[in-house]
Design an enzyme around this catalytic site. Structure first.
Site, PDB file in Angstrom:
ATOM      1  N   ARG A 129       2.946  -5.936   4.512  1.00 12.16           N
ATOM      2  CA  ARG A 129       4.144  -5.104   4.713  1.00 12.16           C
ATOM      3  C   ARG A 129       5.571  -6.314   5.211  1.00 12.16           C
ATOM      4  O   ARG A 129       5.048  -7.008   5.967  1.00 12.16           O
ATOM      5  CB  ARG A 129       4.129  -4.526   6.375  1.00 12.16           C
ATOM      6  CG  ARG A 129       3.370  -3.265   6.425  1.00 12.16           C
ATOM      7  CD  ARG A 129       3.046  -2.999   7.621  1.00 12.16           C
ATOM      8  NE  ARG A 129       4.860  -1.448   7.884  1.00 12.16           N
ATOM      9  CZ  ARG A 129       5.042  -1.064   7.510  1.00 12.16           C
ATOM     10  NH1 ARG A 129       4.310  -0.099   6.780  1.00 12.16           N
ATOM     11  NH2 ARG A 129       6.470  -0.435   7.468  1.00 12.16           N
ATOM     12  N   ASP A 149       3.697  15.889   2.006  1.00  5.04           N
ATOM     13  CA  ASP A 149       3.442  14.707   2.151  1.00  5.04           C
ATOM     14  C   ASP A 149       3.389  14.237   1.405  1.00  5.04           C
ATOM     15  O   ASP A 149       3.979  13.283   0.198  1.00  5.04           O
ATOM     16  CB  ASP A 149       4.053  14.012   2.873  1.00  5.04           C
ATOM     17  CG  ASP A 149       4.586  12.769   3.209  1.00  5.04           C
ATOM     18  OD1 ASP A 149       5.465  12.194   2.917  1.00  5.04           O
ATOM     19  OD2 ASP A 149       3.966  11.776   3.818  1.00  5.04           O
ATOM     20  N   CYS A 157     -20.496  19.541   2.009  1.00  4.37           N
ATOM     21  CA  CYS A 157     -19.707  19.345   3.776  1.00  4.37           C
ATOM     22  C   CYS A 157     -20.110  20.887   3.750  1.00  4.37           C
ATOM     23  O   CYS A 157     -19.843  21.102   5.370  1.00  4.37           O
ATOM     24  CB  CYS A 157     -18.297  19.296   2.558  1.00  4.37           C
ATOM     25  SG  CYS A 157     -17.991  18.145   1.899  1.00  4.37           S
ATOM     26  N   TYR A 200       0.985  -1.318  -0.113  1.00  4.23           N
ATOM     27  CA  TYR A 200       0.223  -0.139  -0.125  1.00  4.23           C
ATOM     28  C   TYR A 200       0.808   1.342  -0.282  1.00  4.23           C
ATOM     29  O   TYR A 200      -0.018   2.385   0.351  1.00  4.23           O
ATOM     30  CB  TYR A 200      -0.973  -0.057   0.825  1.00  4.23           C
ATOM     31  CG  TYR A 200      -0.474   0.029   2.663  1.00  4.23           C
ATOM     32  CD1 TYR A 200       0.765   0.427   2.965  1.00  4.23           C
ATOM     33  CD2 TYR A 200      -0.313  -1.086   3.621  1.00  4.23           C
ATOM     34  CE1 TYR A 200       1.286   0.804   3.992  1.00  4.23           C
ATOM     35  CE2 TYR A 200       0.267  -1.205   4.571  1.00  4.23           C
ATOM     36  CZ  TYR A 200      -0.120  -0.728   5.158  1.00  4.23           C
ATOM     37  OH  TYR A 200       1.194  -0.334   6.703  1.00  4.23           O
ATOM     38  N   SER A 237       6.291   2.232  12.640  1.00  7.72           N
ATOM     39  CA  SER A 237       5.306   1.452  11.531  1.00  7.72           C
ATOM     40  C   SER A 237       4.772   0.554  11.996  1.00  7.72           C
ATOM     41  O   SER A 237       5.453  -0.944  12.379  1.00  7.72           O
ATOM     42  CB  SER A 237       5.496   1.475  10.400  1.00  7.72           C
ATOM     43  OG  SER A 237       5.399   2.982   9.727  1.00  7.72           O
ATOM     44  N   GLY A 252      10.167   6.861   2.113  1.00 10.36           N
ATOM     45  CA  GLY A 252      11.088   5.914   1.927  1.00 10.36           C
ATOM     46  C   GLY A 252      12.169   5.748   3.773  1.00 10.36           C
ATOM     47  O   GLY A 252      10.519   5.421   4.156  1.00 10.36           O
ATOM     48  N   CYS A 298      -4.792  24.029   6.469  1.00 12.96           N
ATOM     49  CA  CYS A 298      -3.565  23.601   5.995  1.00 12.96           C
ATOM     50  C   CYS A 298      -2.659  24.128   5.885  1.00 12.96           C
ATOM     51  O   CYS A 298      -2.371  25.023   5.878  1.00 12.96           O
ATOM     52  CB  CYS A 298      -3.428  22.003   5.250  1.00 12.96           C
ATOM     53  SG  CYS A 298      -3.744  21.720   3.482  1.00 12.96           S
TER      54      CYS A 298
END
Length: 429
Positions: A163, A331, A372, A49, A151, A95, A315
C-alpha cells in the site's frame, strides 16, 4: 463548510426512470445494497493488489472520473424509492471516494434529506484509505453519523508492503494520522485488512496491532485472491479446461504457472491466519472485539443465518454503481459481462431485482460442484465468493473455490468450539 440546504433539481432530473416493482405482501420489504463509486476507479494510492484500478482501462473511463450532480440525484432518489423497509444504507467506495471532496458529500446529505420517506432512517458508510482525512472531514463524518471503513493491513512493515502512493511513498504514517483523527472526533470506524501473501504469515502480529493500536469498532479481514488474468477475464468466464486441480502447485501463489497473482494469499495461509487469531480471540477477546468473520460463523452455527454475502446460500443484493450510472451485479463483478444497465435509462430498483440479477444470485449455490454439495461445512460456506471459484475438485469438476483448503481448516477449528460457545451464549442471556 456550508450549511446543508435543499439542492434545486431540474424537472428532467427529478423525473427520470419510473419504478415498476410489484407490491409485496404486508411485512415483506424490498431491500438491497449498492456500493457507489463516485470517482470511478481513480485513487490517490497505487496498491499492488488493488482489484479495481484497472477498471479505468477495462471500462474506458476518463482519467478523472466524477459522478455528476444530476446522476447523484437520480441514484439517491431511485435508491430510496426502491427501498420499502424502515432503513436505507448508502455506501460510498472507490477507487477513493474522498477525491470527490466535501462539497459532494454535502450534496449527498441534502439530497437524502429531500428524498427520504417519512419515518425512514438513512445511514451512510464511507470506505477510504484515510489519506485525505483531516479535521474538516472528521467533523463532517461525525456530524452526519457516517460509519467509516479504513484500509490498513497491519504494522508498518506489513502495511507498506503493498500500500503506497503513485510515486512509491509508503502510506502507513498517513493512515495512522487518520486513525488518530477518527478517534479524536469520535467517528465510528472499522478496520479493513487485506490478508495477502505476506501478512497472512503473521496473524497475531496483525491482530494485536489492529486490536491494541488501531482500536476500531469492527475488524474485517479480506482475503486477497486474484487470478493472474483478472485484468481482462471476468469471473466465471475462465477457460475451464485450464483450471488447476485442488492441491496442485498451480493452485498456490509463487510458481511460474500459478493461477493467482504473487500477492494473493495461499489457501492454507488463510486458514492458518484465521485459526491463530480465532484462538486468541476466543481465549481473551470474545464479547469484546468484533471480528466479522467470527461473528458471522457463530451466527451461522447457531441457526441465525449468514451476515456476509460470501457465506450465504444466495447473493446478489450487494451491487456496484459506477460514476456514470452503470450498475453491475457485484463490486467484484464490474466487467461488461455483468452490467445490468444504466440508472438513467432503467430504474435502479428494477435492475436490482431483474431476472439477470436473480440468475446471478441463485447461481451462487446452484452452480456448486458435487464436491461442495457433499461437504460437511456446506451450510457455513456455500462455496464462498463465486469470484474465486477457479479450481477443479479432486475428481476434475470445475467451480471449486481457491480458498477451499483454508476455509475447511478454519471451519474445523470454529465448529470444534461449538459446545463452549453454546455455554457462553447461554450464560449471556
Amino acid at each position: 463548510m456550508t450549511p446543508h440546504a435543499i439542492i434545486p433539481i431540474t424537472p428532467a432530473v427529478a423525473d427520470g426512470p419510473s419504478l415498476h416493482l410489484p407490491s409485496l405482501p404486508k411485512g415483506d420489504f424490498y431491500r438491497f445494497h449498492a456500493m457507489v463509486k463516485p470517482s470511478g476507479s481513480q485513487c490517490n494510492l497505487d496498491c499492488t493488489y488493488c482489484f479495481y484500478l484497472h477498471k479505468e482501462d477495462l471500462l474506458q473511463q476518463p482519467k478523472k472520473s466524477r459522478m455528476s450532480e444530476a446522476l447523484l440525484a437520480q441514484h439517491i432518489r431511485q435508491y430510496i424509492e426502491a427501498h420499502t423497509g424502515p432503513e436505507v444504507v448508502f455506501s460510498w467506495q472507490g477507487g477513493e471516494p474522498t477525491l470527490m471532496g466535501l462539497d459532494f458529500f454535502e450534496r449527498v446529505i441534502a439530497l437524502q434529506t429531500r428524498y427520504k420517506k417519512p419515518g425512514q432512517a438513512i445511514e451512510n458508510d464511507l470506505q477510504t484509505n484515510g489519506i485525505l482525512l483531516d479535521d474538516a472531514w472528521c467533523r463532517f463524518l461525525k456530524q452526519n453519523k457516517f460509519l467509516v471503513g479504513l484500509s490498513i493491513d497491519g504494522p508498518a512493515v506489513l502495511h507498506d508492503e503493498y500500500r503506497y502512493s503513485k510515486g512509491g511513498t509508503p502510506s502507513f504514517e498517513r493512515v495512522m494520522a487518520a486513525v488518530a483523527l477518527l478517534h479524536q472526533y469520535q467517528v465510528p470506524f472499522g478496520a479493513l485488512c487485506v490478508v495477502n501473501r505476506k501478512n497472512a504469515k503473521r496473524p497475531t502480529d496483525v491482530y494485536r496491532f489492529l486490536r491494541d493500536q488501531v482500536r476500531p469498532r469492527i475488524i474485517q479481514f479480506i482475503p486477497c485472491v486474484e487470478p493472474v488474468n483478472f485484468h481482462a477475464v471476468a469471473p466465471g468466464h475462465w477457460d475451464s479446461a485450464s483450471l488447476p486441480l485442488l492441491g496442485s502447485a498451480q493452485a498456490a501463489p509463487g510458481s511460474a504457472d500459478s493461477v493467482v497473482t504473487d500477492w494473493s494469499v495461499a489457501a492454507e495461509d488463510w486458514g492458518y491466519f484465521l485459526g491463530r487469531i480465532w484462538d486468541e480471540w476466543l481465549r481473551r477477546d470474545y464479547g469484546k472485539v468484533f471480528v466479522d468473520q467470527f461473528e458471522n460463523v457463530i451466527s451461522q452455527m447457531f441457526g441465525h443465518g449468514a451476515q456476509k454475502c460470501v457465506s450465504s446460500q444466495i447473493c446478489g443484493k450487494a451491487l456496484a454503481l459506477e460514476h456514470n450510472g452503470d450498475l453491475y451485479s457485484c463490486d467484484h463483478f464490474v466487467y461488461p459481462e455483468y452490467k445490468l444497465g444504466n440508472i438513467l435509462q432503467t430504474h435502479e430498483g428494477d435492475l436490482a431485482f431483474s431476472e439477470q440479477q436473480k440468475q446471478f444470485a441463485f447461481a451462487k449455490s446452484d452452480a456448486l460442484p458435487r464436491y461442495c454439495k457433499a461437504c460437511s461445512y456446506l451450510d457455513l460456506c456455500w462455496g464462498e465468493c463465486p469470484k474465486s471459484r477457479f479450481l477443479k475438485t479432486p475428481d476434475g469438476e470445475a467451480g471449486l473455490n481457491y480458498l477451499c483448503t483454508g476455509l475447511k481448516q478454519f471451519y474445523a477449528k470454529a465448529t470444534s468450539a461449538r459446545a463452549e460457545l453454546a455455554r457462553r451464549l447461554g450464560a449471556s442471556r
